[in-house]
Design a protein around this motif. Structure first.
Motif, short mmCIF file in Angstrom:
data_model
loop_
_atom_site.label_atom_id
_atom_site.label_comp_id
_atom_site.label_asym_id
_atom_site.label_seq_id
_atom_site.Cartn_x
_atom_site.Cartn_y
_atom_site.Cartn_z
N ARG A 52 -58.59 -14.64 -16.94
CA ARG A 52 -57.23 -14.96 -17.36
C ARG A 52 -56.73 -13.79 -18.20
NH1 ARG A 52 -57.34 -20.61 -20.08
NH2 ARG A 52 -55.12 -20.27 -20.08
N THR A 53 -55.45 -13.48 -18.03
CA THR A 53 -54.86 -12.36 -18.76
C THR A 53 -53.51 -12.77 -19.32
OG1 THR A 53 -54.16 -10.06 -18.60
CG2 THR A 53 -53.83 -11.42 -16.65
N GLU B 79 -54.12 -21.88 -13.08
CA GLU B 79 -54.52 -21.49 -14.43
C GLU B 79 -55.36 -20.22 -14.48
OE1 GLU B 79 -56.18 -24.60 -16.80
OE2 GLU B 79 -54.79 -26.09 -15.99
N ILE B 80 -56.10 -19.93 -13.42
CA ILE B 80 -56.92 -18.72 -13.36
C ILE B 80 -56.09 -17.63 -12.70
CG2 ILE B 80 -59.02 -17.70 -12.38
CD1 ILE B 80 -59.49 -19.86 -14.56
N ASP B 81 -56.06 -16.45 -13.31
CA ASP B 81 -55.27 -15.35 -12.75
C ASP B 81 -56.01 -14.58 -11.66
OD1 ASP B 81 -52.97 -15.72 -14.45
OD2 ASP B 81 -54.20 -14.93 -16.09
#
Length: 152
Positions: free
Chosen positions: A71-72, A102-104
């Protein structure tokens, strides 16, 4: 676009890319030249992307598979370019996806052992500014294939 014969040729090549043209031709009911021409057409159309050898990870000592969720807080094109180029330079990263939700980013990494993964992890976290990196270790590989489904 693809007929039944093309699909049968592709299925054979996905099984074993070293199979002789004559063997493929016999198995799909063609002579060698028309079979070869079909394969060349499939290559030129980009359907056959490349032919590779699939190596045994365990026999090469790469027994640890890690799925890494990143994640960023940054989502600019410049940041992505820096991150993508940095990840591309890490040979242990086998797959790399930009995700929705939610996860990039999601990465599949192979390593010799946990200490080796820690080395790779430290390399990864130096590539670009990351908000969160979460690693999950595969306990058992239940299915792994490079063969794509060829529906008619």
């Amino acid at each position: 676009m693809l007929d039944t014969t093309d699909r049968r040729i592709l299925a054979l090549l996905q099984e074993d890319a070293t199979i002789a043209i004559a063997d493929i031709a016999e198995r799909v009911g063609l002579s060698a030249t028309p079979c070869w021409k079909r394969i060349k057409r499939l290559e030129q159309a980009g359907i056959i992307d490349r032919r590779v050898a699939i190596l045994n990870r365990a026999r090469l000592g790469l027994g640890v598979t890690v799925i890494v969720a990143v994640r960023t807080a940054r989502h600019s094109e410049d940041w992505l370019q820096t991150f993508a180029e940095g990840v591309a330079r890490i040979p242990e990263v086998l797959e790399f996806y930009r995700m929705s939700g939610e996860i990039d980013y999601l990465l599949k990494i192979v390593a010799h052992d946990i200490a080796d993964y820690d080395r790779i992890y430290r390399k990864l976290t130096k590539v670009a500014d990351l908000r969160d990196v979460s690693s999950s270790f595969a306990m058992q590989e239940i299915k792994s294939t490079t063969s794509l489904p060829l529906f008619e």
